[in-house]
Design a protein around this motif. Sequence first.
Motif, PDB file in Angstrom:
ATOM      1  N   THR A   1      30.406 -11.724 -11.710  1.00 12.34           N
ATOM      2  CA  THR A   1      30.882 -11.342 -10.376  1.00 12.34           C
ATOM      3  C   THR A   1      29.724 -10.832  -9.536  1.00 12.34           C
ATOM      4  OG1 THR A   1      32.661 -10.178  -9.219  1.00 12.34           O
ATOM      5  CG2 THR A   1      31.455  -8.934 -10.901  1.00 12.34           C
ATOM      6  N   GLY A   2      30.025 -10.504  -8.288  1.00 10.42           N
ATOM      7  CA  GLY A   2      29.035  -9.964  -7.364  1.00 10.42           C
ATOM      8  C   GLY A   2      28.626 -10.976  -6.320  1.00 10.42           C
ATOM      9  N   PHE A   3      28.962 -10.684  -5.059  1.00 14.40           N
ATOM     10  CA  PHE A   3      28.601 -11.557  -3.935  1.00 14.40           C
ATOM     11  C   PHE A   3      27.889 -10.669  -2.920  1.00 14.40           C
ATOM     12  CE2 PHE A   3      30.110 -15.766  -2.089  1.00 14.40           C
ATOM     13  CZ  PHE A   3      29.206 -15.761  -1.032  1.00 14.40           C
ATOM     14  N   PHE A   4      26.585 -10.859  -2.798  1.00 13.56           N
ATOM     15  CA  PHE A   4      25.769  -9.974  -1.968  1.00 13.56           C
ATOM     16  C   PHE A   4      25.878 -10.358  -0.495  1.00 13.56           C
ATOM     17  CE2 PHE A   4      21.692  -8.102  -0.450  1.00 13.56           C
ATOM     18  CZ  PHE A   4      21.874  -6.822  -0.934  1.00 13.56           C
TER      19      PHE A   4
ATOM     20  N   ALA B   1      26.781  -5.573  -2.306  1.00  9.11           N
ATOM     21  CA  ALA B   1      27.806  -6.521  -2.761  1.00  9.11           C
ATOM     22  C   ALA B   1      29.108  -6.241  -2.023  1.00  9.11           C
ATOM     23  CB  ALA B   1      28.014  -6.388  -4.265  1.00  9.11           C
ATOM     24  N   GLU B   2      29.924  -7.265  -1.894  1.00  9.90           N
ATOM     25  CA  GLU B   2      31.194  -7.093  -1.189  1.00  9.90           C
ATOM     26  C   GLU B   2      32.277  -6.534  -2.110  1.00  9.90           C
ATOM     27  OE1 GLU B   2      33.745 -10.370  -0.138  1.00  9.90           O
ATOM     28  OE2 GLU B   2      32.434 -11.799  -1.173  1.00  9.90           O
ATOM     29  N   THR B   3      33.363  -6.079  -1.480  1.00 12.00           N
ATOM     30  CA  THR B   3      34.461  -5.454  -2.219  1.00 12.00           C
ATOM     31  C   THR B   3      35.321  -6.482  -2.948  1.00 12.00           C
ATOM     32  OG1 THR B   3      35.750  -5.447  -0.157  1.00 12.00           O
ATOM     33  CG2 THR B   3      34.614  -3.408  -0.745  1.00 12.00           C
ATOM     34  N   ASP B   4      35.320  -7.725  -2.497  1.00 15.29           N
ATOM     35  CA  ASP B   4      36.079  -8.748  -3.213  1.00 15.29           C
ATOM     36  C   ASP B   4      35.250  -9.241  -4.392  1.00 15.29           C
ATOM     37  OD1 ASP B   4      38.267 -10.349  -3.718  1.00 15.29           O
ATOM     38  OD2 ASP B   4      37.546 -12.012  -2.490  1.00 15.29           O
TER      39      ASP B   4
ATOM     40  N   THR C   1      26.233  -9.606 -13.681  1.00 16.60           N
ATOM     41  CA  THR C   1      25.922  -9.712 -12.259  1.00 16.60           C
ATOM     42  C   THR C   1      24.415  -9.813 -12.109  1.00 16.60           C
ATOM     43  OG1 THR C   1      26.439  -8.795 -10.076  1.00 16.60           O
ATOM     44  CG2 THR C   1      25.770  -7.225 -11.786  1.00 16.60           C
ATOM     45  N   ASP C   2      23.925  -9.712 -10.872  1.00 14.75           N
ATOM     46  CA  ASP C   2      22.486  -9.697 -10.665  1.00 14.75           C
ATOM     47  C   ASP C   2      22.072  -8.379 -10.030  1.00 14.75           C
ATOM     48  OD1 ASP C   2      23.455 -10.176  -8.112  1.00 14.75           O
ATOM     49  OD2 ASP C   2      22.730 -12.244  -8.032  1.00 14.75           O
ATOM     50  N   ALA C   3      20.770  -8.162  -9.938  1.00 16.90           N
ATOM     51  CA  ALA C   3      20.249  -6.852  -9.534  1.00 16.90           C
ATOM     52  C   ALA C   3      20.765  -6.379  -8.176  1.00 16.90           C
ATOM     53  CB  ALA C   3      18.718  -6.884  -9.555  1.00 16.90           C
ATOM     54  N   PRO C   4      20.832  -7.231  -7.145  1.00 15.98           N
ATOM     55  CA  PRO C   4      21.314  -6.723  -5.858  1.00 15.98           C
ATOM     56  C   PRO C   4      22.763  -6.229  -5.904  1.00 15.98           C
ATOM     57  CG  PRO C   4      20.093  -8.758  -5.546  1.00 15.98           C
ATOM     58  CD  PRO C   4      20.305  -8.607  -7.023  1.00 15.98           C
ATOM     59  N   CYS C   5      23.572  -6.814  -6.764  1.00 14.96           N
ATOM     60  CA  CYS C   5      24.988  -6.454  -6.839  1.00 14.96           C
ATOM     61  C   CYS C   5      25.279  -5.383  -7.884  1.00 14.96           C
ATOM     62  CB  CYS C   5      25.827  -7.695  -7.156  1.00 14.96           C
ATOM     63  SG  CYS C   5      25.772  -8.986  -5.893  1.00 14.96           S
TER      64      CYS C   5
END
Length: 303
Positions: free
Chosen positions: A52-55, A64-67, A90-94
Amino acid sequence: MQVEETVTELARVAAREVGRGSEKLAVPTTGALLAAARSLAGAPALDAAVLTGFFIPAADRPAAETDGPIGAVQLAAALRALGGRVRLTTDAPCAPVVEAAIAAGAPGVPLDVAPLHEYDRWAADVLPRYRRLTHVIACERVGPARDGRPRNMRGEDIGAHTAALDRLFAAGPAYRIGIGDGGNELGMGRLPAELVAAVVDRGESIHCGTSCDALLVGGTSNWAAAALVGALALLRPEVSALRDLLRPEWSHEVLRAIVDEAGAVDGVRRRAEPSVDGLDWPLYAEPLEHLAELVVTAGGPAR
């Protein structure tokens, strides 16, 4: 109502239209929610990863966004309640948002964080473990479009802020479940490109071609993840913790935590506030309440 009929209704509720064409995108996925739930509930040695995780780099304060993280942690908690092994990825930004979601909703679930730099070295270390998993689930995780670049709903290339987790999603023989709401997420390759192009704004350029075994489409990805937890609760009614996870209050607590503690942003509004995809809590919570009611009303043993 038979379990199969209730699960069909769960999928319909989760796909509630919010302006991105989710109801039309969900049409070809009939039966996927039941198939995904049966695969998870029936696994003799469940060992899963949830990606998960959408930056949102253009947010007032990028995060990252709440969804996505809410639904991912809800699923992780559900799979752990079933007795399975599960980890988040996930990845580092998220990572700060996903870490806050885990702390609020599923303390102790391990988290793998992919770096943006030296990703190949990191992936080489973890790929052997991912190839042994029974299931890999992607919940609102952006994937590569036809040009190989991950793109948001505005068509913007966010590759500079996104690790190639599609390589983990596609690794090995694991049963793959994709959860998305806009056509640009991992798993959406299950849908015909022409459908995404016709239904979604900029669909032709943002459509992720990475496919999956079962695709779940929601008005928000969190709703589709909650529907999967609901389907598991119907198939495994003896696990009361699954029904507890469907309480809207559970989701609200995690939402508040990721916003207040990690600055998670609404992906549409691009601001750190307790909303999801432009939906304030009362409107966002309506499908969650409906999903929980369906599971409670169905009750009884799975058939």
